[in-house]
Design a protein around this motif. Structure first.
Motif, PDB file in Angstrom:
ATOM      1  N   UNK A  90       0.832  -1.208   0.000  1.00 58.47           N
ATOM      2  CA  UNK A  90       0.000   0.000   0.000  1.00 58.47           C
ATOM      3  C   UNK A  90       0.864   1.254   0.000  1.00 58.47           C
ATOM      4  N   UNK A  91       1.910   1.261   0.832  1.00 61.15           N
ATOM      5  CA  UNK A  91       2.831   2.402   0.870  1.00 61.15           C
ATOM      6  C   UNK A  91       3.508   2.576  -0.486  1.00 61.15           C
ATOM      7  N   UNK A  92       3.964   1.463  -1.070  1.00 57.26           N
ATOM      8  CA  UNK A  92       4.665   1.540  -2.354  1.00 57.26           C
ATOM      9  C   UNK A  92       3.758   2.071  -3.454  1.00 57.26           C
ATOM     10  N   UNK A  93       2.509   1.623  -3.497  1.00 52.11           N
ATOM     11  CA  UNK A  93       1.588   2.080  -4.540  1.00 52.11           C
ATOM     12  C   UNK A  93       1.247   3.554  -4.373  1.00 52.11           C
ATOM     13  N   UNK A  95       3.131   5.855  -2.955  1.00 47.26           N
ATOM     14  CA  UNK A  95       4.331   6.604  -3.339  1.00 47.26           C
ATOM     15  C   UNK A  95       4.462   6.647  -4.855  1.00 47.26           C
ATOM     16  N   UNK A  96       4.299   5.504  -5.503  1.00 50.34           N
ATOM     17  CA  UNK A  96       4.469   5.450  -6.960  1.00 50.34           C
ATOM     18  C   UNK A  96       3.441   6.320  -7.673  1.00 50.34           C
ATOM     19  N   UNK A  97       2.184   6.220  -7.272  1.00 52.25           N
ATOM     20  CA  UNK A  97       1.125   6.964  -7.965  1.00 52.25           C
ATOM     21  C   UNK A  97       1.186   8.460  -7.678  1.00 52.25           C
ATOM     22  N   UNK A  98       1.350   8.827  -6.394  1.00 57.44           N
ATOM     23  CA  UNK A  98       1.360  10.249  -6.034  1.00 57.44           C
ATOM     24  C   UNK A  98       2.595  10.947  -6.594  1.00 57.44           C
ATOM     25  N   UNK A 217       7.847   1.757  -7.285  1.00 58.22           N
ATOM     26  CA  UNK A 217       7.265   0.744  -6.405  1.00 58.22           C
ATOM     27  C   UNK A 217       8.380  -0.019  -5.704  1.00 58.22           C
ATOM     28  N   UNK A 218       9.374  -0.456  -6.486  1.00 58.79           N
ATOM     29  CA  UNK A 218      10.500  -1.186  -5.896  1.00 58.79           C
ATOM     30  C   UNK A 218      11.286  -0.306  -4.937  1.00 58.79           C
TER      31      UNK A 218
END
Length: 293
Positions: A90-93, A95-98, A217-218
């Motif tokens: 959830x954190x990765x998604x 961060x990636x999207x925002x 994401x990574x």
């Protein structure tokens, strides 16, 4: 129907989707990531234990009752790993999207409009890139992360820094595109800035943005794991993969399942995301999506 900038449908044999599906490693990695995401969301509702349940078995090795064993307090490690993967993904998604949305928007505007906006954005980017990220995020986590929404605070704090390199990348691409003939022709027939950006420039950055999303994401999973390992990320009673790795470090010899289970999951997720990103990059490059026709 969605199309590439070359004009071929994305799902056509020669399109991006078709080329991506021919890359078995990337497809297998994508399937693995989907399975991890589904199990982390649906698994806790189906499993007999929750991540907060305490059982009488302390430091029990893997068994039929506890496939990944238990920790020193009696928590079922499988339940904790599923919860940890849920939080880390959830954190990765987020961060990636925002960060990608913000960075792509800022970079597109700065590159196309130029002038004082471009200068201001690039100075801000330079400043953000010189700030020691771990130290600042650690301070934010310590000050604001001790509540139930600590994981959201970590996600948006990381996003506040990660948009900067994306903006620089997209700005560079936009600078190379804004003098092209198809942009000049659009302006000549009276297309305004919003139309030029949305119809003529945005399609050309879809490829780089898609690759950047997977990269971030990574990177976000790795950074969150590092913060949580140091005790600066997601705080108990909640958990994340990085926190589980940190907690299991002291048991790496006496109860190795506490360390190796979450560690291997983190490594597998990061590698899978990189394989997907590499597959996307090669698929876009093979189609020459950066060239206007």
């Amino acid at each position: 129907m969605a199309v590439e900038t070359t004009g071929r449908p994305l799902g056509a044999p020669g399109g991006v989707s078709g080329r991506f599906l021919r890359r078995r490693g990337a497809v297998a990695s994508l399937v693995f990531l989907v399975l991890v995401a589904v199990s982390s969301v649906a698994g806790p509702a189906l499993w007999r234990y929750t991540y907060a349940d305490l059982t009488p078995e302390l430091l029990a090795p893997p068994s039929a009752l506890h496939p990944l064993g238990t920790d020193a307090l009696g928590h079922d490690v499988l339940a904790q790993v599923m919860r940890g993967a849920q939080r880390s993904l959830a954190i990765a998604l987020i961060v990636a999207l925002v960060s990608t949305a913000a960075g792509a928007t800022v970079g597109l505007l700065a590159g196309y409009l130029g002038g004082w906006l471009d200068a201001l954005v690039m100075r801000l980017v330079d400043v953000l890139l010189t700030i020691p990220l771990i130290a600042v995020l650690g301070l934010v986590a310590v000050r604001l992360g001790g509540n139930g929404n600590g994981w959201l605070i970590v996600a948006f704090a990381v996003s506040a820094f990660y948009w900067a390199p994306i903006a620089r990348i997209i700005r560079g691409i936009t600078l190379s595109l804004r003098e092209r003939d198809f942009v000049a022709a659009a302006r000549l027939i009276g297309a305004g800035t919003p139309r030029v950006l949305a119809r003529h420039l945005l399609p050309h950055i879809v490829g780089p943005v898609a690759v950047v999303v997977t990269t971030y994401v990574a990177a976000a999973i790795s950074l969150e794991s590092s913060l949580s390992f140091l005790g600066l990320g997601v705080q108990p009673p909640d958990t994340s993969l990085g926190q589980l790795v940190g907690a299991g470090t002291g048991f790496a010899v006496t109860a190795p399942w506490l360390f190796y289970a979450p560690s291997l999951i983190v490594i597998a997720i990061v590698l899978a995301v990189h394989f997907v990103g590499e597959g996307l990059r090669r698929s876009f490059e093979a189609g020459g999506t950066g060239a206007a026709r």
